[in-house]
Design a protein around this motif. Structure first.
Motif, mmCIF file in Angstrom:
data_model
loop_
_atom_site.group_PDB
_atom_site.id
_atom_site.type_symbol
_atom_site.label_atom_id
_atom_site.label_comp_id
_atom_site.label_asym_id
_atom_site.label_seq_id
_atom_site.Cartn_x
_atom_site.Cartn_y
_atom_site.Cartn_z
ATOM 1 N N TRP A 12 40.205 30.315 42.059
ATOM 2 C CA TRP A 12 40.321 28.938 41.560
ATOM 3 C C TRP A 12 39.549 28.011 42.494
ATOM 4 O O TRP A 12 38.715 27.216 42.076
ATOM 5 N N GLN A 13 39.897 28.123 43.786
ATOM 6 C CA GLN A 13 39.367 27.199 44.782
ATOM 7 C C GLN A 13 37.850 27.360 44.950
ATOM 8 O O GLN A 13 37.109 26.391 44.961
ATOM 9 N N SER A 14 37.400 28.600 45.045
ATOM 10 C CA SER A 14 35.977 28.810 45.357
ATOM 11 C C SER A 14 35.072 28.496 44.166
ATOM 12 O O SER A 14 33.915 28.125 44.348
ATOM 13 N N THR A 15 35.570 28.610 42.940
ATOM 14 C CA THR A 15 34.695 28.401 41.777
ATOM 15 C C THR A 15 34.931 27.067 41.072
ATOM 16 O O THR A 15 34.032 26.550 40.420
ATOM 17 N N LEU A 16 36.138 26.515 41.185
ATOM 18 C CA LEU A 16 36.429 25.236 40.527
ATOM 19 C C LEU A 16 36.677 24.116 41.542
ATOM 20 O O LEU A 16 36.830 22.961 41.162
ATOM 21 N N ILE A 28 42.209 39.500 24.046
ATOM 22 C CA ILE A 28 42.099 39.491 25.503
ATOM 23 C C ILE A 28 43.503 39.460 26.105
ATOM 24 O O ILE A 28 44.150 38.412 26.119
ATOM 25 N N THR A 29 43.981 40.612 26.546
ATOM 26 C CA THR A 29 45.380 40.674 26.972
ATOM 27 C C THR A 29 45.589 41.173 28.405
ATOM 28 O O THR A 29 46.657 40.971 28.960
ATOM 29 N N ALA A 30 44.587 41.824 29.012
ATOM 30 C CA ALA A 30 44.744 42.250 30.412
ATOM 31 C C ALA A 30 44.765 41.000 31.288
ATOM 32 O O ALA A 30 43.996 40.058 31.039
ATOM 33 N N PHE A 78 42.363 37.748 30.831
ATOM 34 C CA PHE A 78 42.976 36.528 30.315
ATOM 35 C C PHE A 78 42.685 35.361 31.252
ATOM 36 O O PHE A 78 42.312 34.273 30.822
ATOM 37 N N TRP A 79 42.838 35.618 32.550
ATOM 38 C CA TRP A 79 42.574 34.565 33.534
ATOM 39 C C TRP A 79 41.123 34.089 33.426
ATOM 40 O O TRP A 79 40.863 32.881 33.357
ATOM 41 N N GLU A 80 40.192 35.041 33.379
ATOM 42 C CA GLU A 80 38.777 34.670 33.396
ATOM 43 C C GLU A 80 38.322 34.056 32.074
ATOM 44 O O GLU A 80 37.660 33.022 32.050
ATOM 45 N N LYS A 81 38.679 34.700 30.964
ATOM 46 C CA LYS A 81 38.106 34.305 29.673
ATOM 47 C C LYS A 81 38.882 33.197 28.979
ATOM 48 O O LYS A 81 38.343 32.522 28.106
ATOM 49 N N HIS A 82 40.156 33.033 29.340
ATOM 50 C CA HIS A 82 40.949 31.976 28.708
ATOM 51 C C HIS A 82 41.295 30.837 29.669
ATOM 52 O O HIS A 82 41.137 29.675 29.322
ATOM 53 N N LEU A 103 34.661 37.003 37.732
ATOM 54 C CA LEU A 103 35.103 38.395 37.891
ATOM 55 C C LEU A 103 34.102 39.382 37.303
ATOM 56 O O LEU A 103 33.726 40.353 37.939
ATOM 57 N N THR A 104 33.670 39.126 36.066
ATOM 58 C CA THR A 104 32.782 40.095 35.389
ATOM 59 C C THR A 104 31.315 39.665 35.449
ATOM 60 O O THR A 104 30.448 40.370 34.949
ATOM 61 N N MET A 105 31.061 38.512 36.045
ATOM 62 C CA MET A 105 29.683 37.998 36.171
ATOM 63 C C MET A 105 29.002 37.865 34.806
ATOM 64 O O MET A 105 27.805 38.067 34.679
ATOM 65 N N SER A 106 29.780 37.537 33.790
ATOM 66 C CA SER A 106 29.194 37.304 32.461
ATOM 67 C C SER A 106 28.522 35.929 32.453
ATOM 68 O O SER A 106 28.984 35.012 33.119
ATOM 69 N N ILE A 107 27.483 35.816 31.650
ATOM 70 C CA ILE A 107 26.792 34.527 31.520
ATOM 71 C C ILE A 107 27.494 33.687 30.458
ATOM 72 O O ILE A 107 27.797 34.168 29.362
#
Length: 227
Positions: free
Chosen positions: A11-15, A46-48, A52-56, A207-211
């Motif tokens: 949270w802190q490092s990216t937001l 997306i349930t893992a 969930f944290w990353e994508k939602h 986490l997944t380095m998705s664009i």
């Protein structure tokens, strides 16, 4: 059990922001409610917890990062589905008022119940089609931000947003890929509608380095700060 506490540094490092213990608890509860709701209706694949944290959660907040320092904004989330990005935004920004709109009554019923369960006093859910709701006076030209995530082509998303915006408001399109032809379509639409693309923000998920992309549109003659 905490599903997201191991991600606290992210949270802190990216937001450049971290949830309070109460907010973290609300995010945890939101996750549990979505999992529970999934057994009644198809809310998300997306349930893992990390996904969930990353994508939602993270993705929902990343789109409004440019406005993070501002208080008391009126926000509308168009085509909210299970409540994203609107519910994470409402949790993270208690001074913002968030209206979550979806045309599917069952989804809205889930979001309404979730707002109650999370005791969010700054969020309301509304059933209906954006193109109908955006014509009526409690909603028309009332919002600082209109956010829309993955509900069609960029020009269609922009057309849903435009009537909701105050004259200095901003539409935020949450996108995965951003293709040159989408950019072209949107430019043509903006030209016709008196809008301007004020920023195209390309970034990677932590986490997944998705664009991912956030595209910001405003009625002409307003500008966005990059602070």
């Amino acid at each position: 059990m905490s599903h997201f506490s191991h991600l606290f540094e992210h949270w802190q490092s990216t937001l450049n922001w971290s949830p309070s213990p109460d907010q973290l608890e609300q995010f945890e509860k939101l996750y549990e409610l979505v999992l529970e709701g999934n057994s009644q209706q198809n809310l998300t694949r997306i349930t893992a917890p990390d996904d969930f944290w990353e994508k939602h959660l993270w993705d929902s907040l990343r789109g409004v990062l440019n406005y993070w320092e501002r208080e008391n904004l009126q926000v509308i989330d168009i085509g909210t589905g299970a409540g994203f990005p609107g519910l994470p935004i409402a949790i993270a920004k208690p001074s913002w008022q968030v209206t979550l709109v979806d045309s599917k009554q069952k989804k809205v019923a889930f979001v309404e119940q979730t707002i109650k369960d999370l005791q969010l006093t700054n969020a309301i859910a509304e059933a209906g089609r954006a193109e109908d709701i955006n014509k009526i006076s409690p909603y028309k030209k009332k919002y600082d931000l209109a956010v829309v995530r993955a509900v069609g082509s960029p020009d269609l998303c922009a057309s849903y947003c435009l009537p909701f915006l105050k004259k200095n408001g901003t539409a935020i399109l949450y996108r995965g890929q951003w293709l040159p032809e989408e950019s072209e379509q949107l430019d043509i639409f903006c030209e016709e509608q008196g809008l301007q693309v004020v920023q195209q923000d390309r970034f990677q998920t932590p986490l997944t380095m998705s664009i991912r992309h956030s595209v910001y549109l405003s009625p002409r003659s307003t500008s966005i700060s990059n602070s």
